[in-house]
Design a protein around this motif. Sequence first.
Motif, PDB file in Angstrom:
ATOM      1  N   HIS A   1      43.034  48.161  34.929  1.00 31.33           N
ATOM      2  CA  HIS A   1      43.322  46.628  35.236  1.00 31.33           C
ATOM      3  C   HIS A   1      44.868  46.208  35.274  1.00 31.33           C
ATOM      4  N   ASN A   2      45.612  46.870  36.250  1.00 27.61           N
ATOM      5  CA  ASN A   2      46.922  46.557  36.303  1.00 27.61           C
ATOM      6  C   ASN A   2      47.116  45.511  37.378  1.00 27.61           C
ATOM      7  N   GLY A   3      46.111  45.023  38.000  1.00 31.25           N
ATOM      8  CA  GLY A   3      46.538  44.199  39.248  1.00 31.25           C
ATOM      9  C   GLY A   3      46.933  44.859  40.294  1.00 31.25           C
TER      10      GLY A   3
ATOM     11  N   GLU B   1      44.131  42.181  33.251  1.00 31.51           N
ATOM     12  CA  GLU B   1      44.237  41.877  32.009  1.00 31.51           C
ATOM     13  C   GLU B   1      44.250  43.158  31.073  1.00 31.51           C
ATOM     14  N   THR B   2      44.393  44.422  31.846  1.00 26.16           N
ATOM     15  CA  THR B   2      44.732  45.473  31.204  1.00 26.16           C
ATOM     16  C   THR B   2      43.713  46.024  30.066  1.00 26.16           C
ATOM     17  N   GLY B   3      42.571  45.427  30.152  1.00 29.91           N
ATOM     18  CA  GLY B   3      41.298  45.995  29.133  1.00 29.91           C
ATOM     19  C   GLY B   3      41.356  45.006  28.035  1.00 29.91           C
ATOM     20  N   ASP B   4      42.346  44.190  27.937  1.00 25.92           N
ATOM     21  CA  ASP B   4      42.393  43.108  26.678  1.00 25.92           C
ATOM     22  C   ASP B   4      41.808  41.924  27.137  1.00 25.92           C
ATOM     23  N   ARG B   5      40.552  41.566  27.094  1.00 26.75           N
ATOM     24  CA  ARG B   5      39.883  40.575  27.879  1.00 26.75           C
ATOM     25  C   ARG B   5      40.633  39.198  27.534  1.00 26.75           C
ATOM     26  N   GLY B   6      40.932  39.199  26.262  1.00 26.11           N
ATOM     27  CA  GLY B   6      41.581  37.615  25.547  1.00 26.11           C
ATOM     28  C   GLY B   6      42.686  37.150  26.577  1.00 26.11           C
TER      29      GLY B   6
ATOM     30  N   TYR C   1      44.274  31.474  36.349  1.00 23.49           N
ATOM     31  CA  TYR C   1      43.970  32.321  35.233  1.00 23.49           C
ATOM     32  C   TYR C   1      42.553  32.462  35.132  1.00 23.49           C
ATOM     33  N   GLY C   2      42.333  33.182  33.977  1.00 25.28           N
ATOM     34  CA  GLY C   2      40.957  33.537  33.929  1.00 25.28           C
ATOM     35  C   GLY C   2      40.271  34.859  34.678  1.00 25.28           C
ATOM     36  N   HIS C   3      41.312  35.650  35.115  1.00 27.73           N
ATOM     37  CA  HIS C   3      40.952  36.679  35.991  1.00 27.73           C
ATOM     38  C   HIS C   3      40.815  37.903  35.372  1.00 27.73           C
ATOM     39  N   ARG C   4      39.859  38.658  35.764  1.00 31.91           N
ATOM     40  CA  ARG C   4      39.724  40.378  34.996  1.00 31.91           C
ATOM     41  C   ARG C   4      40.772  41.137  35.784  1.00 31.91           C
ATOM     42  N   ASN C   5      40.757  41.343  37.017  1.00 33.06           N
ATOM     43  CA  ASN C   5      41.673  42.176  37.856  1.00 33.06           C
ATOM     44  C   ASN C   5      41.863  41.883  39.200  1.00 33.06           C
ATOM     45  N   VAL C   6      42.827  41.129  39.506  1.00 28.71           N
ATOM     46  CA  VAL C   6      42.941  40.462  40.979  1.00 28.71           C
ATOM     47  C   VAL C   6      43.327  41.833  41.742  1.00 28.71           C
ATOM     48  N   GLN C   7      42.772  41.791  42.929  1.00 24.01           N
ATOM     49  CA  GLN C   7      43.040  42.986  43.778  1.00 24.01           C
ATOM     50  C   GLN C   7      43.277  42.763  45.241  1.00 24.01           C
TER      51      GLN C   7
ATOM     52  N   ASP D   1      43.371  30.161  58.101  1.00 24.91           N
ATOM     53  CA  ASP D   1      44.313  29.498  58.973  1.00 24.91           C
ATOM     54  C   ASP D   1      44.620  28.172  58.543  1.00 24.91           C
ATOM     55  N   LYS D   2      44.016  27.789  57.665  1.00 24.63           N
ATOM     56  CA  LYS D   2      44.333  26.479  57.128  1.00 24.63           C
ATOM     57  C   LYS D   2      45.162  26.461  55.664  1.00 24.63           C
ATOM     58  N   GLN D   3      45.878  27.657  55.407  1.00 24.67           N
ATOM     59  CA  GLN D   3      46.835  27.864  54.214  1.00 24.67           C
ATOM     60  C   GLN D   3      46.115  27.749  53.209  1.00 24.67           C
ATOM     61  N   ARG D   4      44.600  28.350  53.104  1.00 25.92           N
ATOM     62  CA  ARG D   4      43.784  28.167  51.650  1.00 25.92           C
ATOM     63  C   ARG D   4      44.201  29.650  51.215  1.00 25.92           C
ATOM     64  N   LEU D   5      44.328  29.814  50.039  1.00 28.85           N
ATOM     65  CA  LEU D   5      44.362  31.291  49.520  1.00 28.85           C
ATOM     66  C   LEU D   5      42.829  31.591  48.853  1.00 28.85           C
ATOM     67  N   PHE D   6      42.737  32.797  49.032  1.00 29.68           N
ATOM     68  CA  PHE D   6      41.341  33.631  48.391  1.00 29.68           C
ATOM     69  C   PHE D   6      41.891  34.694  47.748  1.00 29.68           C
ATOM     70  N   ALA D   7      41.162  35.165  46.917  1.00 28.49           N
ATOM     71  CA  ALA D   7      41.494  36.494  45.960  1.00 28.49           C
ATOM     72  C   ALA D   7      40.310  37.138  45.523  1.00 28.49           C
ATOM     73  N   SER D   8      40.170  38.309  45.580  1.00 26.89           N
ATOM     74  CA  SER D   8      39.185  39.384  45.130  1.00 26.89           C
ATOM     75  C   SER D   8      39.370  39.830  44.016  1.00 26.89           C
ATOM     76  N   GLU D   9      38.431  40.086  43.015  1.00 25.89           N
ATOM     77  CA  GLU D   9      38.512  40.795  41.748  1.00 25.89           C
ATOM     78  C   GLU D   9      37.465  41.254  41.101  1.00 25.89           C
ATOM     79  N   PHE D  10      37.697  42.279  40.318  1.00 30.45           N
ATOM     80  CA  PHE D  10      36.599  43.185  39.914  1.00 30.45           C
ATOM     81  C   PHE D  10      35.683  42.342  38.846  1.00 30.45           C
ATOM     82  N   GLY D  11      34.529  42.524  38.861  1.00 26.22           N
ATOM     83  CA  GLY D  11      33.699  42.189  37.705  1.00 26.22           C
ATOM     84  C   GLY D  11      33.491  43.290  36.725  1.00 26.22           C
ATOM     85  N   GLN D  12      32.730  42.868  35.703  1.00 26.41           N
ATOM     86  CA  GLN D  12      32.503  43.937  34.505  1.00 26.41           C
ATOM     87  C   GLN D  12      31.155  44.856  35.047  1.00 26.41           C
ATOM     88  N   ASP D  13      29.973  44.205  34.446  1.00 26.77           N
ATOM     89  CA  ASP D  13      28.864  44.873  34.841  1.00 26.77           C
ATOM     90  C   ASP D  13      27.913  44.350  35.382  1.00 26.77           C
TER      91      ASP D  13
END
Length: 386
Positions: free
Chosen positions: A180-182, A199-204, A238-244, A250-262
């Motif tokens: 989880h180094n992003g 979050e490097t595995g340190d969830r908090g 914030y509140g992301h686990r691991n943004v990848q 085309d309207k300049q809105r940002l999207f992001a993918s991230e890993f869940g856990q289980d």
Amino acid sequence: MIVQRRAVPAVLAVSALLLAAGCSAGDGGAPDAGPTSAGTAPARSASPSPAEPTPPAKGTVKVVRTVAGGLDTPWGLAPVPDGDLLVSSRDEGTITRIDADTGRRTELGEVAGVEPNGEGGLLGIALSPDYASDHMIYAYLTSASDNRVVRMLHDDKKPAGEQLGAPDTVFKGIPKGVIHNGGRIAFGPDRMLYVGTGETGDRGLAQDKDSLAGKILRLTPEGEPAPGNPFGSPVYSYGHRNVQGLAWDDKQRLFASEFGQDTWDELNAIKPGGNYGWPEAEGKGDDAAYQNPVAQWHTDDASPSGIAYARGSIWMAGLKGQRLWRIPLKGTQASAAPQGFLEGAYGRLRTVVAAGGDKLWLTTSNTDGRGTPKQGDDRILELEVS
């Protein structure tokens, strides 16, 4: 405890100045169920304008050709102005130029200070917004002490292997871990640098706004907190686990993918100052404190990595899911169920980059220690999509 969420109204329209800046537990293995296992979140924002076009519910993917093969742990991919591609090797710590027509390789050089370990190493790369004049390449890397962003002068008049200048540290102090180094970085339409961290595995750490872990950061090209950031710090969301993955529509809105856990992997529409729930929530839910995803997947079907925007849809590479997902959009909502392509055909998929019009570049990730490399791996593919 993971709280399952349903919908929460949230995404703000982003001003022209303050743009919306955009591992699964067992990240490895074979794909499971098909597109029916992917879900879409209820509306999270005001309804988009009726005039905003909606892409067809179903799309297509055609693999045009293999651009290059035999790559070692490719991670970041950046097109250069003449149409060629730069690719970073996570474990070798090198950046290589790929001739997009012939596949011929020229190693620019090795990035000093990279210390590969687990999921860390030389990760995302991005070109300066002024690359045509300043020839600067930005890179996210794992060092002996942290994750950091550096930039290097690229001088293509020098011999192969000697074309990278010494790294200049732009931003440092991002926590590192074996997992989880992003690592994804991208310059937004506002010319600011967006950085996805884990979050490097340190969830908090994901909920701690004073930590750089489990965040999307927004920086000036010099590494300062960007003007207008919601907390007056580098933290944008914030509140992301691991943004990848990071990509703008085309309207300049940002999207992001991230890993869940289980349970749920996510594609999110990013709101400045938004809390995306980890570790208190995973997937859709009914707690208004947390932003709901645009779409979610069972972790066997995705383990999402890079994303790109083309033809009205987000295209998302899947590692454990071994497929390319298409998520058609209307505003910041999914307009139809996500659709999977290339399931198992090329193994793990890491990075996807828009190549203009209906073209995408896509990299495989079978030499990363979690895949099963075949002859020719890893490779860069050219795709035609609709």
